[in-house]
Design an enzyme around this catalytic site. Structure first.
Site, short mmCIF file in Angstrom:
data_model
loop_
_atom_site.label_atom_id
_atom_site.label_comp_id
_atom_site.label_asym_id
_atom_site.label_seq_id
_atom_site.Cartn_x
_atom_site.Cartn_y
_atom_site.Cartn_z
N HIS A 72 21.51 -11.62 104.92
CA HIS A 72 22.16 -13.04 105.52
C HIS A 72 23.44 -12.45 106.57
O HIS A 72 24.28 -11.93 106.36
CB HIS A 72 22.99 -13.63 104.52
N TYR A 200 29.10 -23.30 101.65
CA TYR A 200 30.12 -23.59 100.87
C TYR A 200 30.74 -25.07 101.46
O TYR A 200 30.99 -24.92 102.74
CB TYR A 200 31.19 -22.56 101.13
N PRO A 292 34.91 -16.71 91.44
CA PRO A 292 33.70 -16.18 92.08
C PRO A 292 33.36 -16.87 93.29
O PRO A 292 32.58 -16.47 94.18
CB PRO A 292 32.52 -17.15 91.15
N LYS A 296 32.98 -11.93 95.03
CA LYS A 296 33.75 -10.45 95.14
C LYS A 296 33.70 -9.67 93.67
O LYS A 296 34.14 -8.66 93.91
CB LYS A 296 35.10 -10.82 95.54
N TYR A 384 34.56 -11.03 104.26
CA TYR A 384 33.21 -11.53 103.35
C TYR A 384 32.43 -10.44 103.29
O TYR A 384 31.81 -10.07 102.16
CB TYR A 384 32.58 -12.74 103.89
#
Length: 389
Positions: A72, A200, A292, A296, A384
């Site tokens: 990704h 998200y 969550p 991580k 991220y």
């Protein structure tokens, strides 16, 4: 029994540490309270940072991950129908890999089996002893008998409820915790993912996340009340609510089907300091927990494993104990930065029961700033894909 490093906990962090130590020529034994089938049945997130991917290769278990994992290069942040793509590759030159935590664990078990390394399951009453001496040992009950494992060091990879953290004296141990006033209702379904990358979503009805395990296995989440139970939500209710929270164009193409797993996870942040006491070293959930949001949990455990296995290599290969002496300080410096990111991302995406109109406008402004600012997008992307070790 005798080994150099006793690893308490046979989840991915304990198994990864054991495999890395084995490849460095350091003996280790893994003790796990549950059966192997139970460990492999646990459903967890599967977004791997760059650093964890590299550690898997260093451990010699990266082949299937590279073959079956999904690269990704970015993720979608949505607020209503307004969307922005955070381009990890363009902003950092890195990516994340979607590969289920169960598959990580399975690969590590296979490697441990192939090497003939000792992994003991169904170990009850595990207790470390004499951790503040040069001769620690661990006792445990297995097959109706009490066993003793002598060692040089103990690695506590035994999770939040394990025995290791409690061995640090209360007058030494300091714990920090934040409990979030909501949970995540998660559904696993044998359906194609709604998008090629994670979505998200912030909506007036609460947070939602569209994720995946593979091309025909999707994982979806919605923010829910802590008082909810999975049985309170039929599959139809879940899909209807998910559609209301994600962008309309995603909702239109959402493929639905029967859930094959449904659960609710509370959200919390937790850190224990120090992560080392005597010959005991904590790794992963034994020392820290993150919500969550941003996936991580496994990745912070991996950073602990990286620091600890490098420190143990220096000790055994070079008789240099500086890495062990500084383990807690080094690990915590990265952990607190990861805790900050998980807190920030959770605060950005969720609706809180006590939010004022001012709080909501600030949240909207933060989302707009992320949408419009390349610098803000770069900061998010750097966190991220994983901060450097």
């Amino acid at each position: 029994m005798r080994t150099q490093v006793a690893i308490i906990g046979g989840g991915p962090s304990g198994l990864l540490l054991g495999q890395l130590l084995h490849r460095a020529g350091i003996d280790n034994v893994v003790l796990e309270r549950r059966s192997r089938d139970y460990v492999l049945s646990r459903i967890r997130a599967g977004v791997l940072e760059t650093g964890l991917v590299e550690l898997m290769h260093e451990a010699g278990v990266g082949e299937r991950m590279e073959r079956e994992g999904f690269v990704h290069d970015g993720t979608i942040i949505a607020s209503g129908d307004d969307q922005v793509r955070i381009d990890f590759k363009a902003l950092t030159g890195k990516h994340v890999l979607v590969y289920g935590q169960t598959e990580v664990t399975r690969d590590l078990y296979a490697a441990r089996d192939a090497a003939g390394l000792e992994t003991l399951h169904d170990c009850r009453g595990v207790k470390p002893h004499d951790l503040d001496t040069a001769a620690p040992f661990v006792t445990f009950l297995k097959d109706g008998k009490v066993h003793r494992l002598d060692c040089d060091f103990v690695a506590g990879c035994d999770g939040y409820h394990g025995p290791c953290r409690q061995e640090i004296p209360q007058e030494v141990r300091r714990e920090y915790e934040k409990t979030y006033p909501f949970g995540w209702l998660g559904v696993l379904s044998e359906t194609p993912p709604v998008a090629d990358e994670l979505i998200y979503a912030n909506s007036p009805r609460g947070f939602a996340l569209c994720s995946m395990r593979n091309a025909q296995l999707s994982r979806y989440y919605i923010q829910c009340d802590l008082s909810d139970q999975p049985d309170d939500w039929t599959d139809g209710m879940f899909w209807d609510e998910l559609r209301r929270r994600i962008p309309a164009e995603a909702a239109e193409r959402l493929a639905t089907g029967p859930s094959i797993e449904k659960s609710i996870a509370p959200l919390r942040s937790f850190v224990c300091e120090p992560m080392r006491w005597g010959r005991l070293f904590l790794c992963g959930d034994a020392a820290h927990i993150v919500p969550p949001t941003g996936a991580k949990g496994l990745n912070t455990a991996a950073s602990d494993v990286r620091y600890l296995h490098e420190a143990l290599k220096r000790f055994y290969h070079d008789r240099d104990d500086e890495g062990l002496e500084r383990y807690s300080e080094t690990a915590l410096a990265r952990i607190w930065k990861t805790e900050r990111f998980s807190w920030w991302f959770s605060s950005l995406m969720h609706r809180y029961p006590d939010q004022s109109e001012f709080d909501l406008r600030i949240q909207q402004a933060e989302l707009a700033f992320l949408r419009d600012s390349p610098a803000a997008q770069r900061a998010m992307a750097e966190n991220y894909v994983g901060l450097p070790y």
